[in-house]
Design an enzyme around this catalytic site. Structure first.
Site, PDB file in Angstrom:
ATOM      1  N   SER A   1      19.327  -8.482   7.139  1.00 29.01           N
ATOM      2  CA  SER A   1      18.432  -9.233   6.269  1.00 29.01           C
ATOM      3  C   SER A   1      17.801  -8.257   5.287  1.00 29.01           C
ATOM      4  CB  SER A   1      17.352  -9.931   7.106  1.00 29.01           C
ATOM      5  OG  SER A   1      16.750  -9.002   7.975  1.00 29.01           O
TER       6      SER A   1
ATOM      7  N   ALA B   1      -2.009 -10.156   1.807  1.00 27.97           N
ATOM      8  CA  ALA B   1      -3.072 -10.868   2.524  1.00 27.97           C
ATOM      9  C   ALA B   1      -4.356 -10.946   1.698  1.00 27.97           C
ATOM     10  CB  ALA B   1      -3.346 -10.197   3.857  1.00 27.97           C
TER      11      ALA B   1
ATOM     12  N   PHE C   1       3.930   6.692   0.888  1.00 29.33           N
ATOM     13  CA  PHE C   1       3.955   5.426   1.624  1.00 29.33           C
ATOM     14  C   PHE C   1       4.020   5.677   3.132  1.00 29.33           C
ATOM     15  CE2 PHE C   1       6.256   1.243   2.493  1.00 29.33           C
ATOM     16  CZ  PHE C   1       5.096   0.501   2.361  1.00 29.33           C
TER      17      PHE C   1
HETATM   18  P1  FAD Z   1      -1.213  -6.454  14.595  1.00 28.71           P
HETATM   19  O1  FAD Z   1      -0.071  -6.862  15.462  1.00 28.71           O
HETATM   20  O2  FAD Z   1      -2.354  -7.338  14.484  1.00 28.71           O
HETATM   21  O3  FAD Z   1      -1.569  -4.985  14.960  1.00 28.71           O
HETATM   22  C1  FAD Z   1      -2.450  -4.190  14.149  1.00 28.71           C
HETATM   23  C2  FAD Z   1      -3.115  -3.105  15.000  1.00 28.71           C
HETATM   24  O4  FAD Z   1      -4.042  -3.713  15.910  1.00 28.71           O
HETATM   25  C3  FAD Z   1      -2.165  -2.319  15.887  1.00 28.71           C
HETATM   26  O5  FAD Z   1      -2.696  -1.024  16.017  1.00 28.71           O
HETATM   27  C4  FAD Z   1      -2.199  -3.050  17.221  1.00 28.71           C
HETATM   28  O6  FAD Z   1      -1.842  -2.225  18.309  1.00 28.71           O
HETATM   29  C5  FAD Z   1      -3.647  -3.506  17.281  1.00 28.71           C
HETATM   30  N1  FAD Z   1      -3.843  -4.802  17.928  1.00 28.71           N
HETATM   31  C6  FAD Z   1      -3.022  -5.881  17.894  1.00 28.71           C
HETATM   32  N2  FAD Z   1      -3.573  -6.912  18.560  1.00 28.71           N
HETATM   33  C7  FAD Z   1      -4.779  -6.481  19.003  1.00 28.71           C
HETATM   34  C8  FAD Z   1      -5.834  -7.082  19.745  1.00 28.71           C
HETATM   35  N3  FAD Z   1      -5.744  -8.343  20.166  1.00 28.71           N
HETATM   36  N4  FAD Z   1      -6.954  -6.321  20.016  1.00 28.71           N
HETATM   37  C9  FAD Z   1      -7.044  -5.047  19.602  1.00 28.71           C
HETATM   38  N5  FAD Z   1      -6.072  -4.421  18.897  1.00 28.71           N
HETATM   39  C10 FAD Z   1      -4.956  -5.129  18.606  1.00 28.71           C
HETATM   40  N6  FAD Z   1       1.823  -6.032   5.205  1.00 28.71           N
HETATM   41  C11 FAD Z   1       1.434  -6.926   4.270  1.00 28.71           C
HETATM   42  O7  FAD Z   1       0.275  -6.879   3.820  1.00 28.71           O
HETATM   43  N7  FAD Z   1       2.303  -7.886   3.781  1.00 28.71           N
HETATM   44  C12 FAD Z   1       3.574  -8.004   4.260  1.00 28.71           C
HETATM   45  O8  FAD Z   1       4.330  -8.880   3.816  1.00 28.71           O
HETATM   46  C13 FAD Z   1       4.013  -7.090   5.269  1.00 28.71           C
HETATM   47  N8  FAD Z   1       5.259  -7.155   5.795  1.00 28.71           N
HETATM   48  C14 FAD Z   1       5.614  -6.331   6.830  1.00 28.71           C
HETATM   49  C15 FAD Z   1       6.870  -6.486   7.440  1.00 28.71           C
HETATM   50  C16 FAD Z   1       7.258  -5.659   8.489  1.00 28.71           C
HETATM   51  C17 FAD Z   1       8.588  -5.863   9.149  1.00 28.71           C
HETATM   52  C18 FAD Z   1       6.368  -4.623   8.952  1.00 28.71           C
HETATM   53  C19 FAD Z   1       6.779  -3.706  10.071  1.00 28.71           C
HETATM   54  C20 FAD Z   1       5.123  -4.463   8.352  1.00 28.71           C
HETATM   55  C21 FAD Z   1       4.725  -5.311   7.302  1.00 28.71           C
HETATM   56  N9  FAD Z   1       3.458  -5.207   6.708  1.00 28.71           N
HETATM   57  C22 FAD Z   1       3.076  -6.099   5.725  1.00 28.71           C
HETATM   58  C23 FAD Z   1       2.523  -4.188   7.142  1.00 28.71           C
HETATM   59  C24 FAD Z   1       1.606  -4.705   8.274  1.00 28.71           C
HETATM   60  O9  FAD Z   1       0.790  -5.745   7.804  1.00 28.71           O
HETATM   61  C25 FAD Z   1       0.767  -3.539   8.749  1.00 28.71           C
HETATM   62  O10 FAD Z   1       1.562  -2.621   9.466  1.00 28.71           O
HETATM   63  C26 FAD Z   1      -0.496  -3.890   9.469  1.00 28.71           C
HETATM   64  O11 FAD Z   1      -1.326  -2.726   9.510  1.00 28.71           O
HETATM   65  C27 FAD Z   1      -0.301  -4.353  10.906  1.00 28.71           C
HETATM   66  O12 FAD Z   1       0.292  -5.586  10.956  1.00 28.71           O
HETATM   67  P2  FAD Z   1       0.747  -6.214  12.363  1.00 28.71           P
HETATM   68  O13 FAD Z   1       1.226  -7.564  12.083  1.00 28.71           O
HETATM   69  O14 FAD Z   1       1.601  -5.282  13.113  1.00 28.71           O
HETATM   70  O15 FAD Z   1      -0.709  -6.283  13.063  1.00 28.71           O
END
Ligand code: FAD
Length: 297
Positions: free
Chosen positions: A16, A52, A216
């Site tokens: 993808s 976001a 980055f």
């Molecule tokens: P989470 O899963 O929420 O995790 C974030 C942090 O919080 C981690 O350190 C985790 O261990 C911790 N955590 C998770 N849940 C909890 C909890 N319940 N309590 C305490 N700590 C917790 N960014 C954008 O802005 N737009 C995009 O379109 C985008 N696309 C992406 C696509 C991919 C495939 C990847 C790998 C990253 C992308 N990102 C994007 C970046 C991403 O938003 C960042 O890496 C962000 O910092 C974390 O997102 P996440 O969904 O992993 O967050």
């Protein structure tokens, strides 16, 4: 290699590609030509990133819609950010009406000045919300981090929270990019020990520019191994040669990932096709395209 064998390998090698919504008409027409080229290689889907903070929310929606109208399997990224539950319901309804069947669900990164990350709901909260609102309609992908998310205190907590996203209803995951194949396989083995049983697709970043890659990577927690950084330094004044070297290194890495059992590849395209297509061709992911000329990009 015989043709039938090639076809068997291709079937086992889905890929993808990720795009971002361009902000200018020039960016849009460049993206159009990238998409036209990519279509010849039949990617499983094209995903569209989401800001976001709000800047690209509409852009994501519009690009997803235009892809779907062109018959392309479009997968929007989605985050809560500052969105209310009511607004999120409307977004999900709209995506269902458009015919979207898959989402990449994230916490998202907020641009500076928009708000504190500490206040943002985690990705697991949005996965849970989507499952509660829409049942099993969407296939949900979430992010994971073979080299550990930069905010995580430890690998153990990072995997714990990854598992929470899976338990909330994620069907599969895409990794942050990396250039150390062992980090991916070590992560897979840690996840298996934790009974995380969803497919974990490696995220692949083609190498196209040394300075931006280093900048980055330091933000998103991806490590550029010393040997690679040193080698990239030798192309300081020749970006074409750097791209060609990057194609070679990344192709070899992808080959090792497939050999080790990776279920597919997700390419971060940065809306560029040249090096990406060269990698796709090196891996034999296309049955239909003639040799592609990197010099065209
Ligand atoms: P989470 O899963 O929420 O995790 C974030 C942090 O919080 C981690 O350190 C985790 O261990 C911790 N955590 C998770 N849940 C909890 C909890 N319940 N309590 C305490 N700590 C917790 N960014 C954008 O802005 N737009 C995009 O379109 C985008 N696309 C992406 C696509 C991919 C495939 C990847 C790998 C990253 C992308 N990102 C994007 C970046 C991403 O938003 C960042 O890496 C962000 O910092 C974390 O997102 P996440 O969904 O992993 O967050």
């Amino acid at each position: 290699m015989g043709e039938s064998k090639t076809n068997i390998i291709e079937k086992a090698r889905p890929f993808s590609v990720e795009m971002f919504p361009p902000r200018t008409s020039e960016g849009m027409s460049k993206l159009d030509s990238v998409v036209r080229v990519l279509q010849r290689f039949q990617p499983e889907y094209l995903s569209v990133t989401y800001g976001a903070g709000g800047a690209t929310k509409q852009g994501t929606r519009d690009l997803v819609r235009s892809f779907l109208e062109r018959g392309i399997n479009a997968v929007p990224h989605l985050s809560f950010g500052g969105t209310t539950d009511e607004e999120m319901r409307m977004i999900l309804d709209e995506y269902r009406e458009f015919g979207v069947g898959r989402l990449v669900v994230l916490r998202g990164d907020m641009p500076s000045g928009i708000g504190s990350l500490a206040q943002q709901p985690h990705a697991s909260d949005l996965v849970q919300f989507i499952r509660a609102e829409t049942g099993e309609h969407f296939h949900i992908d979430v992010a994971c981090y073979p080299e550990t998310h930069p905010e995580s205190k430890s690998v153990i907590t990072d995997i714990h929270y990854f598992k929470k996203k899976v338990k909330a209803g994620a069907n599969s995951a895409i990794t942050q990019y990396f250039y150390n194949v062992d980090a991916y396989f070590e992560f897979i083995s840690q996840c298996q020990k934790e009974d995380i049983d969803v497919p974990i697709v490696p995220g692949i970043m083609p190498i196209t520019n040394k300075a931006s890659l280093i900048k980055f990577s330091s933000v998103c927690g991806a490590e550029i191994p010393r040997w690679l950084k040193k080698r990239l330094e030798t192309f300081e004044n020749n970006n074409d040669d750097l791209c060609k070297y990057g194609v070679e290194v990344v192709s070899r890495m992808c080959e090792k990932l497939f050999e080790g059992g990776a279920p597919g590849l997700h390419f971060y395209s940065m809306n560029r096709s040249g090096p990406l297509i060269a990698i796709i061709e090196n891996l034999g992911l296309s049955a239909v395209s003639p040799q592609y000329n990197l010099e065209n990009f």
